[in-house]
Design a protein around this motif. Structure first.
Motif, mmCIF file in Angstrom:
data_model
loop_
_atom_site.group_PDB
_atom_site.id
_atom_site.type_symbol
_atom_site.label_atom_id
_atom_site.label_comp_id
_atom_site.label_asym_id
_atom_site.label_seq_id
_atom_site.Cartn_x
_atom_site.Cartn_y
_atom_site.Cartn_z
ATOM 1 N N ARG A 136 -22.687 17.076 -9.208
ATOM 2 C CA ARG A 136 -21.847 15.928 -9.561
ATOM 3 C C ARG A 136 -22.400 15.171 -10.758
ATOM 4 N NH1 ARG A 136 -20.084 12.137 -4.710
ATOM 5 N NH2 ARG A 136 -19.704 10.934 -6.594
ATOM 6 N N THR A 137 -21.509 14.597 -11.528
ATOM 7 C CA THR A 137 -21.958 13.812 -12.665
ATOM 8 C C THR A 137 -22.642 12.547 -12.166
ATOM 9 O OG1 THR A 137 -19.886 12.615 -12.823
ATOM 10 C CG2 THR A 137 -20.097 14.640 -14.126
ATOM 11 N N ASN A 138 -23.494 11.994 -13.039
ATOM 12 C CA ASN A 138 -24.264 10.824 -12.689
ATOM 13 C C ASN A 138 -24.473 9.997 -13.951
ATOM 14 O OD1 ASN A 138 -26.451 9.071 -11.867
ATOM 15 N ND2 ASN A 138 -26.729 10.496 -10.166
ATOM 16 N N ALA A 139 -24.440 8.683 -13.830
ATOM 17 C CA ALA A 139 -24.605 7.823 -15.004
ATOM 18 C C ALA A 139 -25.924 7.058 -14.978
ATOM 19 C CB ALA A 139 -23.447 6.829 -15.078
ATOM 20 N N GLN A 140 -26.673 7.243 -13.914
ATOM 21 C CA GLN A 140 -27.864 6.432 -13.674
ATOM 22 C C GLN A 140 -29.061 6.837 -14.541
ATOM 23 O OE1 GLN A 140 -27.196 4.338 -10.969
ATOM 24 N NE2 GLN A 140 -28.948 3.174 -11.741
ATOM 25 N N ALA A 141 -29.661 5.877 -15.259
ATOM 26 C CA ALA A 141 -30.902 6.161 -15.978
ATOM 27 C C ALA A 141 -31.959 6.581 -14.968
ATOM 28 C CB ALA A 141 -31.375 4.923 -16.729
ATOM 29 N N GLY A 142 -32.789 7.558 -15.348
ATOM 30 C CA GLY A 142 -33.844 8.003 -14.439
ATOM 31 C C GLY A 142 -33.434 9.159 -13.553
ATOM 32 N N THR A 143 -32.154 9.513 -13.592
ATOM 33 C CA THR A 143 -31.728 10.711 -12.863
ATOM 34 C C THR A 143 -32.409 11.921 -13.496
ATOM 35 O OG1 THR A 143 -29.591 9.722 -12.414
ATOM 36 C CG2 THR A 143 -29.729 12.116 -12.205
ATOM 37 N N MET A 144 -32.831 12.845 -12.674
ATOM 38 C CA MET A 144 -33.517 14.015 -13.213
ATOM 39 C C MET A 144 -32.957 15.285 -12.604
ATOM 40 S SD MET A 144 -37.502 13.418 -13.488
ATOM 41 C CE MET A 144 -37.867 11.826 -12.838
ATOM 42 N N TYR A 145 -33.089 16.333 -13.382
ATOM 43 C CA TYR A 145 -32.715 17.651 -12.888
ATOM 44 C C TYR A 145 -33.724 18.647 -13.455
ATOM 45 C CZ TYR A 145 -30.077 21.969 -12.309
ATOM 46 O OH TYR A 145 -29.707 23.250 -11.982
ATOM 47 N N HIS A 146 -34.164 19.569 -12.611
ATOM 48 C CA HIS A 146 -35.141 20.578 -13.048
ATOM 49 C C HIS A 146 -34.573 21.976 -12.853
ATOM 50 C CE1 HIS A 146 -37.675 17.171 -11.818
ATOM 51 N NE2 HIS A 146 -38.524 17.595 -12.721
ATOM 52 N N TYR A 147 -34.954 22.849 -13.723
ATOM 53 C CA TYR A 147 -34.636 24.252 -13.490
ATOM 54 C C TYR A 147 -35.792 25.117 -13.983
ATOM 55 C CZ TYR A 147 -32.178 28.602 -12.877
ATOM 56 O OH TYR A 147 -31.844 29.858 -12.445
ATOM 57 N N PHE A 148 -36.166 26.082 -13.167
ATOM 58 C CA PHE A 148 -37.275 26.984 -13.480
ATOM 59 C C PHE A 148 -36.709 28.277 -14.073
ATOM 60 C CE2 PHE A 148 -40.323 30.303 -11.856
ATOM 61 C CZ PHE A 148 -41.355 29.976 -12.711
ATOM 62 N N PHE A 149 -37.049 28.547 -15.326
ATOM 63 C CA PHE A 149 -36.532 29.729 -16.019
ATOM 64 C C PHE A 149 -37.533 30.876 -15.891
ATOM 65 C CE2 PHE A 149 -34.228 26.251 -17.839
ATOM 66 C CZ PHE A 149 -32.958 26.759 -18.031
ATOM 67 N N GLU A 150 -37.140 31.904 -15.190
ATOM 68 C CA GLU A 150 -38.043 33.038 -14.983
ATOM 69 C C GLU A 150 -37.823 34.138 -16.005
ATOM 70 O OE1 GLU A 150 -38.814 34.375 -10.850
ATOM 71 O OE2 GLU A 150 -37.256 32.915 -10.376
ATOM 72 N N GLU A 151 -36.558 34.329 -16.379
ATOM 73 C CA GLU A 151 -36.248 35.507 -17.176
ATOM 74 C C GLU A 151 -35.796 35.147 -18.580
ATOM 75 O OE1 GLU A 151 -33.590 38.120 -15.168
ATOM 76 O OE2 GLU A 151 -34.678 37.822 -13.286
ATOM 77 N N THR A 152 -36.021 36.088 -19.477
ATOM 78 C CA THR A 152 -35.582 35.864 -20.848
ATOM 79 C C THR A 152 -34.053 35.845 -20.902
ATOM 80 O OG1 THR A 152 -35.661 38.215 -21.284
ATOM 81 C CG2 THR A 152 -37.616 36.966 -21.867
ATOM 82 N N GLY A 153 -33.538 35.134 -21.870
ATOM 83 C CA GLY A 153 -32.089 35.061 -22.027
ATOM 84 C C GLY A 153 -31.700 33.809 -22.797
ATOM 85 N N GLU A 154 -30.414 33.687 -23.060
ATOM 86 C CA GLU A 154 -29.875 32.520 -23.764
ATOM 87 C C GLU A 154 -28.931 31.806 -22.820
ATOM 88 O OE1 GLU A 154 -29.460 34.110 -28.362
ATOM 89 O OE2 GLU A 154 -27.678 33.689 -27.176
ATOM 90 N N TYR A 155 -29.204 30.567 -22.542
ATOM 91 C CA TYR A 155 -28.396 29.839 -21.588
ATOM 92 C C TYR A 155 -27.691 28.683 -22.288
ATOM 93 C CZ TYR A 155 -31.378 32.544 -18.517
ATOM 94 O OH TYR A 155 -32.049 33.579 -17.914
ATOM 95 N N ARG A 156 -26.392 28.750 -22.377
ATOM 96 C CA ARG A 156 -25.609 27.664 -22.981
ATOM 97 C C ARG A 156 -25.208 26.710 -21.880
ATOM 98 N NH1 ARG A 156 -21.868 31.372 -27.044
ATOM 99 N NH2 ARG A 156 -23.522 32.877 -27.385
ATOM 100 N N TYR A 157 -25.238 25.433 -22.184
ATOM 101 C CA TYR A 157 -24.811 24.490 -21.164
ATOM 102 C C TYR A 157 -24.148 23.275 -21.786
ATOM 103 C CZ TYR A 157 -28.997 21.691 -22.183
ATOM 104 O OH TYR A 157 -29.943 20.926 -22.803
ATOM 105 N N VAL A 158 -23.480 22.524 -20.972
ATOM 106 C CA VAL A 158 -22.744 21.348 -21.434
ATOM 107 C C VAL A 158 -22.914 20.233 -20.407
ATOM 108 C CG1 VAL A 158 -20.967 22.685 -22.641
ATOM 109 C CG2 VAL A 158 -20.608 22.037 -20.255
#
Ligand code: CU
Length: 297
Positions: A136-158
């Motif tokens: 879900r979208t969030n507007a709060q300062a300090g919100t965090m999201y983590h993702y661990f990238f294991e494999e090579t590749g190109e990841y586009r996001y928005v």
């Protein structure tokens, strides 16, 4: 390029509450309407056409896709092994909302953290291929999201609410360049102009390195970043006068320690008497990747 429209529709479908808030900004992001919205020209026409059910024809290159990404100057920000990259979510850049930095290059097995600034309202992080999704979208300062990238590749996001406004980014996961010298490779993994080459200057008594060449998102690089010399060779650093003040400072207690200087034509010299691998950086720009290495044989 894979951009599964079913996936996207599924996502917008699940975020009903969030969507209701942001619907005003989404314009044609998830509809099948081509780009009549804001008059941003023909590029948007191809962009907004893709989320429809029509099958993809020609895959769009990453650079083309990033053409309207706010804040992107064409050069990914590079991070080395053991780094902890953070991307700011909702930075004002190019007159719009951006990810900062918009495009980063990291080695496999790296965790990326996204950190909400609180600017610009509702945001989320959604990979076009579905690899990661902050929900879900969030507007709060300090919100965090983590993702661990294991494999090579190109990841586009928005950020879905601001996608059509150019809030786009990419994570490029690839093996760092390798020269065969692990100490050098690890130190220079963050230097955008290091391609794995250690320039051989063992044939000379004086080798030159230019301080303030293009790289690391500005004139924040040493050219060449790595060189190999023989003992009793003098290395002379020459300032271009660009990129602000630079200095040459050894990592740890090495022998290099120049003044912090901005002027074009300034020089600093050191004669290397002993063999070894000498690592150095420009202190103010070390974090950006302004690093160098001298291998003395
Ligand atoms: Cu510098």
């Amino acid at each position: 390029m894979q951009r599964p429209s079913t996936r996207r529709q599924f996502l917008t479908g699940t975020g009903v509450a969030a969507l209701a808030i942001t619907a005003g900004c989404v314009s044609s992001g998830s509809s099948s309407e081509p780009a009549a919205e804001t008059g941003t020209g023909t590029e948007t026409a191809t962009e907004t056409a893709t989320p429809t059910a029509t099958p993809e024809s020609t895959p769009e290159s990453l650079d083309d896709w990033l053409d309207d990404a706010n804040g992107y100057d064409g050069e990914p920000r590079r991070f080395g092994p053991e780094s902890r990259p953070t991307v700011w979510v909702g930075q004002e850049m190019d007159g719009g909302l951006a990810f900062d930095p918009p495009v980063i290059e990291i080695p496999p097995m790296t965790t990326v953290r996204w950190d909400w600034t609180g600017h610009g309202g509702q945001q989320n992080i959604v990979a076009l291929d579905g690899t990661f999704d902050s929900g879900r979208t969030n507007a709060q300062a300090g919100t965090m999201y983590h993702y661990f990238f294991e494999e090579t590749g190109e990841y586009r996001y928005v950020s879905e609410p601001n996608r059509d406004g150019g809030m786009k980014g990419a994570i490029i996961v690839k093996e760092p360049p390798s020269s065969g010298n692990d100490t050098v490779d690890e130190w220079l993994a963050a230097a955008s102009n290091f391609d794995g080459t250690i320039v051989d200057r063992t044939d000379t008594d004086t080798a030159t390195v230019t301080a303030g060449v293009e790289g690391n998102g500005g004139k924040f690089a040493f050219g060449p970043p790595a060189l190999k010399i023989s003992t009793e060779t003098t290395v002379r650093w020459e300032w271009t006068g660009e990129g602000g003040p630079h200095n040459i400072v050894s990592k740890g207690d090495g022998p290099l320690n120049s003044e912090l200087v901005a002027e074009e034509g300034n020089t600093y010299e050191h004669t290397f008497a002993e063999t070894g691998t000498y690592l150095y950086s420009c202190k103010p720009h070390k974090g950006l990747g302004m690093r160098g290495a001298v291998v003395v044989e």
